[in-house]
Design a protein around this motif. Structure first.
Motif, mmCIF file in Angstrom:
data_model
loop_
_atom_site.group_PDB
_atom_site.id
_atom_site.type_symbol
_atom_site.label_atom_id
_atom_site.label_comp_id
_atom_site.label_asym_id
_atom_site.label_seq_id
_atom_site.Cartn_x
_atom_site.Cartn_y
_atom_site.Cartn_z
ATOM 1 N N LYS A 136 45.546 16.088 31.455
ATOM 2 C CA LYS A 136 46.626 15.366 30.775
ATOM 3 C C LYS A 136 46.719 13.917 31.244
ATOM 4 N N ARG A 137 46.305 13.669 32.490
ATOM 5 C CA ARG A 137 46.372 12.305 33.026
ATOM 6 C C ARG A 137 45.309 11.400 32.424
ATOM 7 N N THR A 138 44.323 11.978 31.756
ATOM 8 C CA THR A 138 43.269 11.165 31.127
ATOM 9 C C THR A 138 43.644 10.761 29.699
ATOM 10 N N LEU A 139 44.698 11.365 29.156
ATOM 11 C CA LEU A 139 45.043 11.153 27.753
ATOM 12 C C LEU A 139 45.826 9.864 27.549
ATOM 13 N N ILE A 140 45.604 9.243 26.422
ATOM 14 C CA ILE A 140 46.303 8.008 26.063
ATOM 15 C C ILE A 140 47.764 8.332 25.763
ATOM 16 N N LYS A 141 48.663 7.548 26.332
ATOM 17 C CA LYS A 141 50.089 7.729 26.065
ATOM 18 C C LYS A 141 50.467 6.903 24.841
ATOM 19 N N SER A 142 50.623 7.581 23.734
ATOM 20 C CA SER A 142 50.937 6.895 22.477
ATOM 21 C C SER A 142 51.650 7.859 21.544
ATOM 22 N N HIS A 143 52.614 7.332 20.768
ATOM 23 C CA HIS A 143 53.308 8.166 19.791
ATOM 24 C C HIS A 143 52.380 8.546 18.627
ATOM 25 N N LEU A 144 51.232 7.892 18.554
ATOM 26 C CA LEU A 144 50.255 8.203 17.516
ATOM 27 C C LEU A 144 49.359 9.380 17.905
ATOM 28 N N PHE A 145 49.410 9.738 19.176
ATOM 29 C CA PHE A 145 48.540 10.795 19.692
ATOM 30 C C PHE A 145 49.394 12.000 20.078
ATOM 31 N N GLU A 146 49.134 13.133 19.444
ATOM 32 C CA GLU A 146 49.920 14.344 19.721
ATOM 33 C C GLU A 146 49.374 15.067 20.953
ATOM 34 N N ARG A 147 50.213 15.157 21.965
ATOM 35 C CA ARG A 147 49.825 15.853 23.187
ATOM 36 C C ARG A 147 50.341 17.285 23.144
ATOM 37 N N LYS A 148 49.489 18.214 23.592
ATOM 38 C CA LYS A 148 49.904 19.609 23.645
ATOM 39 C C LYS A 148 50.523 19.905 25.009
ATOM 40 N N ASP A 149 51.354 20.941 25.051
ATOM 41 C CA ASP A 149 51.934 21.359 26.329
ATOM 42 C C ASP A 149 50.888 22.034 27.200
ATOM 43 N N HIS A 150 49.994 22.772 26.573
ATOM 44 C CA HIS A 150 48.993 23.520 27.313
ATOM 45 C C HIS A 150 47.602 23.273 26.728
ATOM 46 N N TYR A 151 46.647 23.002 27.610
ATOM 47 C CA TYR A 151 45.258 22.822 27.204
ATOM 48 C C TYR A 151 44.426 23.951 27.805
ATOM 49 N N THR A 152 43.717 24.665 26.938
ATOM 50 C CA THR A 152 42.897 25.774 27.401
ATOM 51 C C THR A 152 41.568 25.265 27.952
ATOM 52 N N LEU A 153 40.843 26.168 28.594
ATOM 53 C CA LEU A 153 39.504 25.815 29.073
ATOM 54 C C LEU A 153 38.585 25.533 27.895
ATOM 55 N N ASP A 154 38.801 26.226 26.778
ATOM 56 C CA ASP A 154 38.034 25.943 25.561
ATOM 57 C C ASP A 154 38.300 24.521 25.077
ATOM 58 N N ASP A 155 39.551 24.072 25.161
ATOM 59 C CA ASP A 155 39.888 22.696 24.771
ATOM 60 C C ASP A 155 39.075 21.688 25.576
ATOM 61 N N LEU A 156 38.997 21.905 26.888
ATOM 62 C CA LEU A 156 38.265 20.978 27.751
ATOM 63 C C LEU A 156 36.768 21.057 27.493
ATOM 64 N N ALA A 157 36.266 22.277 27.278
ATOM 65 C CA ALA A 157 34.834 22.433 26.994
ATOM 66 C C ALA A 157 34.461 21.702 25.709
ATOM 67 N N ASP A 158 35.331 21.798 24.694
ATOM 68 C CA ASP A 158 35.075 21.108 23.432
ATOM 69 C C ASP A 158 35.164 19.599 23.602
ATOM 70 N N LYS A 159 36.164 19.147 24.342
ATOM 71 C CA LYS A 159 36.370 17.716 24.547
ATOM 72 C C LYS A 159 35.189 17.080 25.271
ATOM 73 N N PHE A 160 34.685 17.757 26.285
ATOM 74 C CA PHE A 160 33.616 17.194 27.114
ATOM 75 C C PHE A 160 32.231 17.708 26.744
ATOM 76 N N ASP A 161 32.131 18.433 25.622
ATOM 77 C CA ASP A 161 30.849 18.927 25.124
ATOM 78 C C ASP A 161 30.138 19.778 26.185
ATOM 79 N N ILE A 162 30.887 20.748 26.751
ATOM 80 C CA ILE A 162 30.348 21.653 27.764
ATOM 81 C C ILE A 162 29.994 22.979 27.091
ATOM 82 N N SER A 163 28.815 23.498 27.371
ATOM 83 C CA SER A 163 28.382 24.766 26.793
ATOM 84 C C SER A 163 29.334 25.899 27.183
ATOM 85 N N LYS A 164 29.645 26.768 26.218
ATOM 86 C CA LYS A 164 30.522 27.915 26.483
ATOM 87 C C LYS A 164 29.719 29.228 26.460
#
Length: 208
Positions: A143-171
């Motif tokens: 969450k600390r890496t995310l841009i703080k902006s009203h244009l960007f919707e932040r989720k309360d919870h990020y799953t490991l799948d979310d991070l794998a998708d974001k960083f292009d990590i094989s699942k």
């Protein structure tokens, strides 16, 4: 060294300039029979050492644990069957081996509170003191890496799948303890890199 030395905390663990690279991290994940801290049990602990920006695959830890409690529904997720052919030690023996591997390292996990609480409940059941290792949660750090902006919707919870998708990590090995620990370790390195792009950070600052 006695196992009980691993729970000893030093009052001044870090100085202001200690680097993230110099720190020994243990990245871990547990596969369990469910999410109830009292009723459910750990079926497998997977862990990797991360130090100097290197994930030590050759120094990985994976142990399957013999348990009386079993839930067929969760087996569909982690694939650990009750009649698993791999030899499994008792919970006490598995915990003792894990504690030797862990030592006084900083723990990294995704949604750390779950894994650490499950391990602590197991330690209590077996008459062992709970962990006092410092912990970092990749879900929180991300969450600390995310841009703080009203244009960007932040989720309360990020799953490991979310991070794998974001960083292009094989699942490929997702939902195995060691596989999830590996994904978490890569995600942690990616997060630290992003945080360093904003400003130079040390270990202390990861806990703020």
């Amino acid at each position: 060294m006695s196992l009980f030395n691993f729970w000893k905390k030093e009052e001044n663990l870090f100085d202001e300039n200690i680097s993230i690279e110099a720190t020994r991290f243990v990245v871990l994940d547990t596969e369990t029979t469910g999410f109830d801290y009292d009723k459910d049990r750990i079926l497998c602990i997977g862990a990797l050492v991360l130090q100097n920006g290197i994930i030590s695959i050759q120094d990985s830890f994976e142990i399957y644990i013999e348990q009386d409690h079993y839930d067929k529904s969760t087996a569909q997720i982690h694939g650990i069957l009750k009649a698993f052919v791999i030899q499994r030690p008792s919970e006490l023996e598995a915990l003792q081996k894990f504690l030797v591997y862990l030592g006084d390292s900083v723990i990294i996990a995704h949604h750390t509170i779950f894994d650490v609480t499950m391990i602590n409940r197991a330690l209590e059941r077996n008459g062992l003191p709970v962990l006092t290792n410092l912990t970092l949660d990749t879900a929180t750090l991300y969450k600390r890496t995310l841009i703080k902006s009203h244009l960007f919707e932040r989720k309360d919870h990020y799953t490991l799948d979310d991070l794998a998708d974001k960083f292009d990590i094989s699942k490929k090995d997702r939902h195995t303890a060691l596989g999830d620990a590996y994904i978490t370790a890569i995600a942690f390195l990616k997060i630290v890199k992003k945080l360093k792009e904003k400003k130079e950070i040390n270990l202390n600052q990861l806990f703020k």
